[in-house]
Scaffold this active site. Structure first.
Site, PDB file in Angstrom:
ATOM      1  N   GLU A 174      -8.682  10.164   1.127  1.00 47.79           N
ATOM      2  CA  GLU A 174      -9.104  10.926  -0.056  1.00 47.79           C
ATOM      3  C   GLU A 174     -10.423  10.450  -0.673  1.00 47.79           C
ATOM      4  O   GLU A 174     -10.762  10.841  -1.794  1.00 47.79           O
ATOM      5  CB  GLU A 174      -8.006  10.955  -1.131  1.00 47.79           C
ATOM      6  CG  GLU A 174      -6.740  11.685  -0.701  1.00 47.79           C
ATOM      7  CD  GLU A 174      -6.873  13.197  -0.625  1.00 47.79           C
ATOM      8  OE1 GLU A 174      -7.923  13.735  -1.025  1.00 47.79           O
ATOM      9  OE2 GLU A 174      -5.905  13.841  -0.163  1.00 47.79           O
ATOM     10  N   HIS A 188      -0.846  10.211  -7.343  1.00 50.43           N
ATOM     11  CA  HIS A 188       0.113  11.310  -7.193  1.00 50.43           C
ATOM     12  C   HIS A 188       1.312  10.880  -6.363  1.00 50.43           C
ATOM     13  O   HIS A 188       1.181  10.069  -5.442  1.00 50.43           O
ATOM     14  CB  HIS A 188      -0.568  12.503  -6.513  1.00 50.43           C
ATOM     15  CG  HIS A 188      -1.853  12.917  -7.159  1.00 50.43           C
ATOM     16  ND1 HIS A 188      -3.066  12.335  -6.836  1.00 50.43           N
ATOM     17  CD2 HIS A 188      -2.118  13.847  -8.113  1.00 50.43           C
ATOM     18  CE1 HIS A 188      -4.027  12.882  -7.565  1.00 50.43           C
ATOM     19  NE2 HIS A 188      -3.474  13.801  -8.345  1.00 50.43           N
ATOM     20  N   ASP A 234      -4.611   5.738  -1.086  1.00 51.46           N
ATOM     21  CA  ASP A 234      -5.355   6.901  -1.557  1.00 51.46           C
ATOM     22  C   ASP A 234      -6.338   6.390  -2.608  1.00 51.46           C
ATOM     23  O   ASP A 234      -5.932   5.779  -3.601  1.00 51.46           O
ATOM     24  CB  ASP A 234      -4.385   7.916  -2.167  1.00 51.46           C
ATOM     25  CG  ASP A 234      -5.050   9.214  -2.572  1.00 51.46           C
ATOM     26  OD1 ASP A 234      -6.184   9.166  -3.085  1.00 51.46           O
ATOM     27  OD2 ASP A 234      -4.435  10.284  -2.412  1.00 51.46           O
ATOM     28  N   HIS A 286      -1.782  18.034   1.184  1.00 59.86           N
ATOM     29  CA  HIS A 286      -2.011  16.648   0.774  1.00 59.86           C
ATOM     30  C   HIS A 286      -1.159  16.265  -0.444  1.00 59.86           C
ATOM     31  O   HIS A 286      -1.079  15.083  -0.780  1.00 59.86           O
ATOM     32  CB  HIS A 286      -3.501  16.371   0.527  1.00 59.86           C
ATOM     33  CG  HIS A 286      -4.055  16.912  -0.749  1.00 59.86           C
ATOM     34  ND1 HIS A 286      -5.225  16.421  -1.307  1.00 59.86           N
ATOM     35  CD2 HIS A 286      -3.645  17.907  -1.585  1.00 59.86           C
ATOM     36  CE1 HIS A 286      -5.494  17.088  -2.423  1.00 59.86           C
ATOM     37  NE2 HIS A 286      -4.548  17.991  -2.607  1.00 59.86           N
ATOM     38  N   ASP A 302      -1.377   5.423  -5.030  1.00 61.66           N
ATOM     39  CA  ASP A 302      -1.809   6.805  -5.256  1.00 61.66           C
ATOM     40  C   ASP A 302      -1.650   7.153  -6.731  1.00 61.66           C
ATOM     41  O   ASP A 302      -0.778   6.613  -7.421  1.00 61.66           O
ATOM     42  CB  ASP A 302      -0.937   7.741  -4.415  1.00 61.66           C
ATOM     43  CG  ASP A 302      -1.576   9.072  -4.096  1.00 61.66           C
ATOM     44  OD1 ASP A 302      -2.299   9.603  -4.959  1.00 61.66           O
ATOM     45  OD2 ASP A 302      -1.339   9.598  -2.989  1.00 61.66           O
ATOM     46  N   HIS A 332      -4.907  13.113   2.356  1.00 59.38           N
ATOM     47  CA  HIS A 332      -3.684  12.334   2.484  1.00 59.38           C
ATOM     48  C   HIS A 332      -2.593  13.045   3.280  1.00 59.38           C
ATOM     49  O   HIS A 332      -1.570  12.433   3.586  1.00 59.38           O
ATOM     50  CB  HIS A 332      -3.154  11.938   1.100  1.00 59.38           C
ATOM     51  CG  HIS A 332      -2.532  10.573   1.083  1.00 59.38           C
ATOM     52  ND1 HIS A 332      -2.272   9.888  -0.079  1.00 59.38           N
ATOM     53  CD2 HIS A 332      -2.117   9.758   2.087  1.00 59.38           C
ATOM     54  CE1 HIS A 332      -1.726   8.715   0.206  1.00 59.38           C
ATOM     55  NE2 HIS A 332      -1.621   8.614   1.519  1.00 59.38           N
ATOM     56  N   ASP A 338       2.959  12.886  -4.357  1.00 55.59           N
ATOM     57  CA  ASP A 338       2.881  13.590  -3.075  1.00 55.59           C
ATOM     58  C   ASP A 338       4.258  13.923  -2.522  1.00 55.59           C
ATOM     59  O   ASP A 338       4.518  13.800  -1.320  1.00 55.59           O
ATOM     60  CB  ASP A 338       2.084  12.764  -2.053  1.00 55.59           C
ATOM     61  CG  ASP A 338       0.607  12.681  -2.420  1.00 55.59           C
ATOM     62  OD1 ASP A 338       0.158  13.477  -3.265  1.00 55.59           O
ATOM     63  OD2 ASP A 338      -0.088  11.803  -1.877  1.00 55.59           O
ATOM     64  N   ASP A 352      -7.809   7.719  -4.936  1.00 61.69           N
ATOM     65  CA  ASP A 352      -7.619   8.161  -6.319  1.00 61.69           C
ATOM     66  C   ASP A 352      -6.542   7.346  -7.045  1.00 61.69           C
ATOM     67  O   ASP A 352      -6.291   7.561  -8.235  1.00 61.69           O
ATOM     68  CB  ASP A 352      -7.358   9.665  -6.415  1.00 61.69           C
ATOM     69  CG  ASP A 352      -5.990  10.125  -5.912  1.00 61.69           C
ATOM     70  OD1 ASP A 352      -5.029   9.325  -5.915  1.00 61.69           O
ATOM     71  OD2 ASP A 352      -5.866  11.306  -5.526  1.00 61.69           O
TER      72      ASP A 352
END
Length: 324
Positions: A275, A129, A230, A144, A127, A100, A131, A232
């Site tokens: 990702e 996360h 992303d 990332h 996502d 990412h 980030d 995830d």
């Protein structure tokens, strides 16, 4: 097919910004899972540029708070140029990552294009996360975990100045959805910058529909909508093929609703898919699911539906008023 909208696939096979090796295999996994056929089924002409050719992963420890900064910069230079080039020709770029950190080059290119075209930008960051780390906050130095912060101007000058503007974007342009893993220092910093974050608690309490209605509010025909997906973002029970699994993500139906409501806006103009890590996957299961969701993002649905989110209703009402 000459009258169809053209989507361009841009592979960026790298994991230089990631915590684990394997995301570099993501672009081919998506192709093997039938991405081209899925996009063509949505009446898109597909142009596959193949993969960009950047530096390898030296797999070294961080230096001055960043891992592989030179390699991350070079990959984002390549991505920025490729994405911006496609936007200038009127095509819809689809970045196939890779990790990412590549969102820095992709979204800075989109922001540059929007400035030149006089368009508003809305970024949906799907996502697990946030980030929004910096070198001072990150426990790992993996870039990332930093791209949103970098795009908002917090990071090394080599990364924050893409597109001849620093910062590339304003935090108010971003809507983060599905967040459920944020580092302690990052949490405070994220709050200070005022980003709109629809975390999993919000989705649990209010539902995905309410989250998406708020995330999409205000989008109109002058808005360029960019989705940074992303993988995830999804619950690892249905999408194990990622390097940083975080339990408690959106279910299959929640993810489908998210994608379908984005499709209803008819404003999607650029996309990152990042990702995906086949090294952790089960028989390419996660890539197949990602392709299924991407197809929904471009309009696949069980029935022909009228848009139900507020922005679409307002725009439809305005069109009716103009007609009468």
């Amino acid at each position: 097919m000459s009258g169809l909208r053209t989507a361009t696939l841009i592979g960026a096979p790298t994991d230089v910004g990631a915590a684990d090796r394997g995301a570099s295999m993501g672009p081919e996994a998506l192709r093997v899972a039938g991405l081209v056929a899925a996009l063509r089924a949505r009446e898109l002409e597909v142009r596959d540029l193949g993969n960009l050719n950047g530096p390898g992963n030296p797999w070294e420890p961080p230096q001055q708070g960043y891992r592989h900064l030179a390699e991350v910069v070079r990959w984002n230079e390549l991505v920025h140029a490729a994405v911006f080039g496609e936007l200038r020709t009127g095509r819809l770029p689809i970045l196939l990552g890779g990790d990412h950190s590549l969102g820095i080059g992709s979204i800075s290119a989109v922001a540059r294009h929007c400035r030149e075209q006089g368009k508003k930008l809305r970024v949906l960051w799907l996502d697990a996360h946030a980030d929004f780390n910096t070198s001072e906050l990150s426990p790992s130095g993996n870039v990332h975990g930093m791209p949103v912060a970098v795009l908002c101007g917090f990071g090394p000058r080599e990364l924050t100045g893409f597109g001849a503007r620093r910062p590339a974007i304003d935090p108010s342009w971003v809507r983060q959805i599905g967040i459920r893993s944020v580092d302690d220092g990052e949490r405070r910093f994220l709050h200070e910058q005022g980003l709109d974050v629809f975390d999993m608690r919000f989705i649990d309490e209010m539902g995905m529909r309410a989250a998406m209605e708020q995330a999409l509010a205000g989008i109109d025909r002058d808005t360029h909508l960019h989705v940074s997906f992303d993988v995830d973002f999804l619950d690892p029970g249905i999408a194990p093929g990622v390097g940083t699994r975080v339990p408690g993500g959106p279910t299959y139906r929640e993810a489908q609703l998210c994608m379908e409501m984005i499709a209803d806006t008819r404003r999607l103009a650029s996309l990152d898919v990042v990702e995906l890590n086949p090294a952790f996957d089960e028989h390419n299961k996660t890539a197949v699911l990602a392709v299924d969701l991407i197809e929904s993002l471009f309009g696949k649905s069980t029935l022909v539906r009228r848009p139900v989110w507020r922005g679409a209703r307002s725009e439809r009402s305005a069109a009716v008023a103009c007609a009468t």
